[in-house]
Structures are given as C-alpha cells and as structure tokens.
Design an enzyme around this catalytic site. Structure first.
Site, PDB file in Angstrom:
ATOM      1  N   LYS A  92     106.150  94.456 101.017  1.00 16.73           N
ATOM      2  CA  LYS A  92     106.092  94.646  99.555  1.00 16.73           C
ATOM      3  C   LYS A  92     106.847  95.909  99.159  1.00 16.73           C
ATOM      4  CE  LYS A  92     103.310  91.329  97.825  1.00 16.73           C
ATOM      5  NZ  LYS A  92     101.892  91.283  98.227  1.00 16.73           N
ATOM      6  N   LYS A 112     105.958  77.920  96.320  1.00 20.31           N
ATOM      7  CA  LYS A 112     106.558  78.096  95.004  1.00 20.31           C
ATOM      8  C   LYS A 112     107.657  79.156  95.008  1.00 20.31           C
ATOM      9  CE  LYS A 112     103.505  81.382  92.891  1.00 20.31           C
ATOM     10  NZ  LYS A 112     104.377  82.154  92.047  1.00 20.31           N
ATOM     11  N   LYS A 159     108.472  75.073 104.668  1.00 21.10           N
ATOM     12  CA  LYS A 159     107.267  74.517 104.073  1.00 21.10           C
ATOM     13  C   LYS A 159     107.322  74.560 102.555  1.00 21.10           C
ATOM     14  CE  LYS A 159     104.473  78.656 104.014  1.00 21.10           C
ATOM     15  NZ  LYS A 159     103.180  79.240 104.295  1.00 21.10           N
TER      16      LYS A 159
END
Ligand code: TRP
Length: 331
Positions: A111, A197, A194
C-alpha cells in the site's frame, strides 16, 4: 460452540468469484458455528472515501450479503463502527504493537508503494485494528485468503503478548479457517488469472449486473483461434470458460461443448451464448433481491440495529474485562 468471525471490506459490489469463493461457504458456516460477520467500515477510511461513498458502499454490501442468504437471525451481522468498543481495544492493543513489526507487513509495504502520498497511521496499524475485530469476540476461527494470513499471525502475536504481559489466559489464539477443497476458484473473463474487480473492465461478473451487461461481458471474453487438432489441450482463456461453465451449467451442457471441442467443431460464440444465459439464470434472482433490499432502508436499518445490539453484547463484555485486567479500576 466455536466462534467464527469474518470482516468484509465495503469496497464495491460482489462478483461471482466472491460468491463461489467465500459466500457459499459462509452460508454453511452460519448453520454450524457462532458467526460474526461485519462490514469493516473503519478499515475503509485508510483510503479516505467521501461520506456519501462510505455510506453507500456499506449499504450496498449489507444488501448484497443479505440477498445471498446470510441470515441476520442466525449470525451476528453488523457494521464495525456500530461496535465502537472495537476502537478502544484497538487503542489498547496499539500500546503493545511495535513499529518494526508493523512496518514489515507485506500489505503495508505494498500500500505504501501504491499510495506514497497517503501512508497514514491507520494503514500502518491496520493489523492492530484487524486483531481488535477478531479478539473482541474471542473468535476461534477466521476464514481468510492467503493475503490475510500474515495479519492473522499478528493477531496471534498480539493475543499471546497480552496474555503473557498480564499473566492471564484471556484471548484465545485464532486459527485460519481453511475451506480446503470447498474453495472454487473463479477465473476472470480476460483470459488469465482470477475474477476480481481490480483486474480491469469486463473481467468480473457482478451479482448485481443486469442481463444485458452480462451478455456483453461474456461475448467479449478472450478465447483463441480454436483447437488445431482433435483432442488438443485447451489454452488458458478457453479452459477458463469451461471452468465457468462447470460452475453454472448442467453436466450435459459441459459434456456437449467438451465433445465439440475435442472434435474441432466448436464455435466459441455458441459456448459463450450458453454460458451467458446460464450465468444469468444463476444471478438474476440474486440481482432482483439486491435491488429490492437496497431500496428498503427500513429493513436494512432493522438488520443493522439488531446486529449492533448482538455485537455489543459480546464486544462490550470483552472490553470491560480487558479494562479490569489492564488496571482501569473504579475508585
Ligand atoms: N482485512 C480483511 C480484508 O482485507 C478485512 C478484515 C478486517 C477482516 N477485519 C477483519 C477479515 C477481521 C477477517 C477478520 O479482506
């Protein structure tokens, strides 16, 4: 009865991958365990949503989980910020969480790299907040994916540390709940990996997608030039479509297209049409229910209040005991 707990990030709509990965298993868990499922709205503040987005996302996730069959009578389904004792436990645990160990967490490092202008303290102490979520209900089992295992390991560290420091076997050490063979991996429509979103437009099919959108996404799914010879191995994008077919279509349908593939007579357009219709057959009742629930503020409010009440019964008790153990006492 053992306690199972899971946190759900309120980040957008559920897709088929979420359904077959986690939710289908939650539906089984709710019959067999004392379950706490909560929407992690405190956690989502690390990315600074607007008030309207925050509320909208929480509401959408609540409606979607209810639509899939999570039963608020059977489980404690609550919104994290409705249990403010979580924040107090988080503060207390932070006193024994060390900068070095927090900085070493993989998700933090990632992050920090992705959002270098917003490396806030909430991001650094994300694992402490997650530990507070879990320990506040003294959960035994936490269903988590690979990406959350390190966080769970830290929860165990914090639990042990607290118990040792206060010489009190207070918090159980939570274990990862492993679904093993029950986990169905749903591929995306973009030919690799996979369903997710964040993988790009058109890769994921959302439970709330309307049939037109589903047809469009499926018809655009990546394939290849077709089998070169009888019984040729399948390329990854084509195998992905067959995997999806296995999940939503009848065995006869799968066998039919397998045969055509092996005989080199397959037309991917036909397979996709069938796949789209079978996905729609599966998602349409869910979609109708999502739409119905998300416009029923009265019902959602009732569910949230009931969840908050049940969560506080357990959470407030834990925090009261923690305060006594630590030495906050009445005169
Ligand atoms: N970190 C989890 C995720 O990103 C969400 C979460 C927050 C969670 N608190 C939790 C999961 C407690 C399990 C237990 O998906």
């Amino acid at each position: 009865m053992e306690t199972v707990l899971s946190g759900i990030r309120p980040t957008g709509n559920l897709h088929l991958g979420n359904y077959f990965g986690a939710i289908r298993n939650f539906l089984k868990l709710q019959e067999e365990y004392n379950c706490y499922f909560f929407i992690a709205d405190y956690h989502s503040l690390t990315t600074h949503p607007t008030p309207a987005d925050l509320h909208g996302n929480v509401k959408q996730v609540l409606a979607e989980y209810l639509a899939t069959g999570i039963d608020p009578e059977k489980v404690t389904l609550y919104i994290q910020s409705d249990l403010p004792e979580t924040a107090e436990l988080y503060l207390l645990l932070n006193m024994n969480a060390y900068l070095g160990e927090l900085e070493r967490v993989t998700t933090f490092k990632e992050k920090a790299r992705k959002q270098p202008n917003n490396v806030n303290a909430g991001l650094l102490t994300y694992p402490t907040l997650m530990a507070a979520d879990i320990l506040i209900h003294k959960a035994h089992k936490v269903p988590v994916g690979k990406d959350q295992e390190q966080h769970l390991e830290m929860t165990r560290t914090f639990a042990r540390r607290f118990n040792r420091m206060y010489k009190h076997e207070f918090f159980p050490e939570p274990a990862a709940f492993n679904f093993g063979n029950d986990l169905i991996k749903i591929p995306g429509l973009d030919g690799s990996g996979k369903m997710g979103k964040s993988e790009g437009e058109g890769n994921a099919i959302f439970l709330a997608d309307d049939p037109k959108v589903i047809r469009k996404k499926v018809m655009r799914a990546v394939t290849d030039a077709g089998p070169a010879e009888p019984n040729a191995p399948k390329s990854e994008p084509v195998q992905n479509l067959f995997n999806l077919l296995e999940v939503v279509s009848s065995p006869d349908t799968v066998a039919h297209f397998e045969e055509q593939y092996n005989a080199c007579t397959i037309r991917y357009g036909d397979l996709k049409k069938q796949l789209a219709e079978d996905i729609i057959r599966f998602t349409e009742p869910l979609r109708d229910r999502i739409l119905e629930l998300s416009s029923d503020d009265k019902y959602l409010g009732k569910v949230a209040r009931m969840g908050a009440e049940k969560a506080r019964e357990s959470g407030a008790r834990t925090v009261k005991e923690v305060r006594e153990i630590i030495g906050f006492r009445k005169f």
